[in-house]
Design a protein around this motif. Structure first.
Motif, mmCIF file in Angstrom:
data_model
loop_
_atom_site.group_PDB
_atom_site.id
_atom_site.type_symbol
_atom_site.label_atom_id
_atom_site.label_comp_id
_atom_site.label_asym_id
_atom_site.label_seq_id
_atom_site.Cartn_x
_atom_site.Cartn_y
_atom_site.Cartn_z
ATOM 1 N N VAL A 137 76.484 67.672 12.492
ATOM 2 C CA VAL A 137 76.685 68.821 11.611
ATOM 3 C C VAL A 137 77.530 68.376 10.416
ATOM 4 O O VAL A 137 78.572 67.738 10.602
ATOM 5 N N PRO A 138 77.113 68.698 9.200
ATOM 6 C CA PRO A 138 77.891 68.316 8.017
ATOM 7 C C PRO A 138 79.328 68.859 8.072
ATOM 8 O O PRO A 138 79.572 69.946 8.610
ATOM 9 N N GLU A 139 80.253 68.119 7.493
ATOM 10 C CA GLU A 139 81.678 68.447 7.566
ATOM 11 C C GLU A 139 82.063 69.769 6.941
ATOM 12 O O GLU A 139 83.082 70.341 7.292
ATOM 13 N N LYS A 140 81.274 70.275 6.003
ATOM 14 C CA LYS A 140 81.656 71.522 5.349
ATOM 15 C C LYS A 140 81.530 72.739 6.274
ATOM 16 O O LYS A 140 82.037 73.809 5.971
ATOM 17 N N TYR A 141 80.874 72.565 7.419
ATOM 18 C CA TYR A 141 80.686 73.676 8.352
ATOM 19 C C TYR A 141 81.766 73.676 9.427
ATOM 20 O O TYR A 141 82.181 72.631 9.912
ATOM 21 N N VAL A 142 82.190 74.874 9.789
ATOM 22 C CA VAL A 142 83.204 75.054 10.823
ATOM 23 C C VAL A 142 82.580 75.781 12.008
ATOM 24 O O VAL A 142 81.656 76.582 11.847
ATOM 25 N N LEU A 143 83.090 75.495 13.187
ATOM 26 C CA LEU A 143 82.543 76.077 14.417
ATOM 27 C C LEU A 143 83.268 77.360 14.780
ATOM 28 O O LEU A 143 84.493 77.394 14.813
ATOM 29 N N GLU A 144 82.509 78.397 15.053
ATOM 30 C CA GLU A 144 83.090 79.611 15.615
ATOM 31 C C GLU A 144 82.991 79.569 17.135
ATOM 32 O O GLU A 144 83.991 79.621 17.820
ATOM 33 N N ALA A 145 81.772 79.474 17.669
ATOM 34 C CA ALA A 145 81.614 79.574 19.115
ATOM 35 C C ALA A 145 80.268 79.020 19.553
ATOM 36 O O ALA A 145 79.412 78.681 18.737
ATOM 37 N N ILE A 146 80.116 78.952 20.865
ATOM 38 C CA ILE A 146 78.888 78.485 21.501
ATOM 39 C C ILE A 146 78.456 79.570 22.482
ATOM 40 O O ILE A 146 79.280 80.083 23.245
ATOM 41 N N LEU A 147 77.181 79.905 22.468
ATOM 42 C CA LEU A 147 76.649 80.822 23.461
ATOM 43 C C LEU A 147 75.836 80.009 24.453
ATOM 44 O O LEU A 147 74.847 79.375 24.083
ATOM 45 N N SER A 148 76.295 79.988 25.702
ATOM 46 C CA SER A 148 75.470 79.378 26.746
ATOM 47 C C SER A 148 74.462 80.438 27.170
ATOM 48 O O SER A 148 74.793 81.618 27.239
ATOM 49 N N VAL A 149 73.232 80.026 27.419
ATOM 50 C CA VAL A 149 72.179 80.954 27.845
ATOM 51 C C VAL A 149 71.436 80.304 28.994
ATOM 52 O O VAL A 149 71.114 79.111 28.941
ATOM 53 N N GLY A 150 71.178 81.085 30.035
ATOM 54 C CA GLY A 150 70.454 80.522 31.158
ATOM 55 C C GLY A 150 69.833 81.565 32.054
ATOM 56 O O GLY A 150 70.121 82.755 31.944
ATOM 57 N N ILE A 151 68.961 81.059 32.916
ATOM 58 C CA ILE A 151 68.402 81.898 33.974
ATOM 59 C C ILE A 151 69.525 82.046 34.994
ATOM 60 O O ILE A 151 70.020 81.063 35.536
ATOM 61 N N LEU A 152 69.939 83.281 35.206
ATOM 62 C CA LEU A 152 71.098 83.479 36.072
ATOM 63 C C LEU A 152 70.739 83.398 37.544
ATOM 64 O O LEU A 152 69.640 83.759 37.943
ATOM 65 N N LYS A 153 71.688 82.882 38.304
ATOM 66 C CA LYS A 153 71.504 82.836 39.759
ATOM 67 C C LYS A 153 71.700 84.230 40.347
ATOM 68 O O LYS A 153 71.002 84.629 41.272
ATOM 69 N N GLU A 154 72.660 84.945 39.796
ATOM 70 C CA GLU A 154 72.963 86.294 40.272
ATOM 71 C C GLU A 154 73.638 87.049 39.138
ATOM 72 O O GLU A 154 74.499 86.502 38.448
ATOM 73 N N HIS A 155 73.250 88.306 38.926
ATOM 74 C CA HIS A 155 73.863 89.100 37.857
ATOM 75 C C HIS A 155 75.088 89.815 38.399
ATOM 76 O O HIS A 155 75.001 90.526 39.392
ATOM 77 N N PRO A 156 76.234 89.617 37.754
ATOM 78 C CA PRO A 156 77.428 90.343 38.180
ATOM 79 C C PRO A 156 77.223 91.856 38.051
ATOM 80 O O PRO A 156 76.399 92.326 37.261
#
Length: 174
Positions: A137-156
């Motif tokens: 990723v070019p240096e001018k960009y800053v990170l806010e967050a990451i969204l993990s996404v997956g097939i869940l084993k069990e829904h809370p």
């Protein structure tokens, strides 16, 4: 399901089966992010979608004690921003994350917000630097967050309206 029901059902999910996310569902999650509101419609965000297992495993080390679920996620969506576009990039990217989080749940997928800004990777670098190097990723960009996404084993269990902290709402004055 209406929006309030989706919001009640949305939970942070950290346990996934490791299966890939169907392209149609991933596209909808990304569309929800791209449709997000932003201050003065500046849309400072850039998304990096990671689906390769080897890269997801490396990403699982981007945060001290908080990103291990990426090893078994179907994908990760990193939200970077160009802070030169607007001074409210944090808020704008947070809206993106919330919209994608809700969309993932509405599609029967699990997701979890992994904070990236102002956090540290396992190797001592900032999470932002670690992810930027890993993903070119070019240096001018800053990170806010990451969204993990997956097939869940069990829904809370879903939240209930009865458990809302209504005392936090103040009308007219505090």
């Amino acid at each position: 399901m209406d929006l309030l029901e989706t919001m009640q059902n949305r939970r942070s999910v950290r346990s996934y089966t490791g299966e890939k996310i169907a392209k149609e569902k991933l596209d909808k999650i990304l569309q929800a992010g791209l449709l997000s509101a932003s201050g003065r419609s500046r849309k400072p965000w850039e998304f990096v979608v990671v689906q390769e297992k080897e890269t997801l495993e490396k990403l699982s080390h981007c945060r001290v004690g908080a990103a291990k679920m990426l090893e078994n996620a179907g994908c990760a969506i990193l939200i970077f921003a160009n802070p030169e576009k607007t001074d409210v990039w944090v808020e704008d990217c947070s809206i993106v994350m919330s919209n994608m989080h809700l969309m993932a749940d509405s599609l029967g997928l699990g997701s979890c917000w992994i904070q990236g800004r102002l956090r540290e990777a396992e190797n001592g670098e900032s999470t932002e630097v670690y992810c930027r190097k890993l993903l070119n990723v070019p240096e001018k960009y800053v990170l806010e967050a990451i969204l993990s996404v997956g097939i869940l084993k069990e829904h809370p269990k879903a939240h209930t309206l009865e458990e809302l902290e209504k005392e936090k709402v103040h009308y007219e004055t505090y």
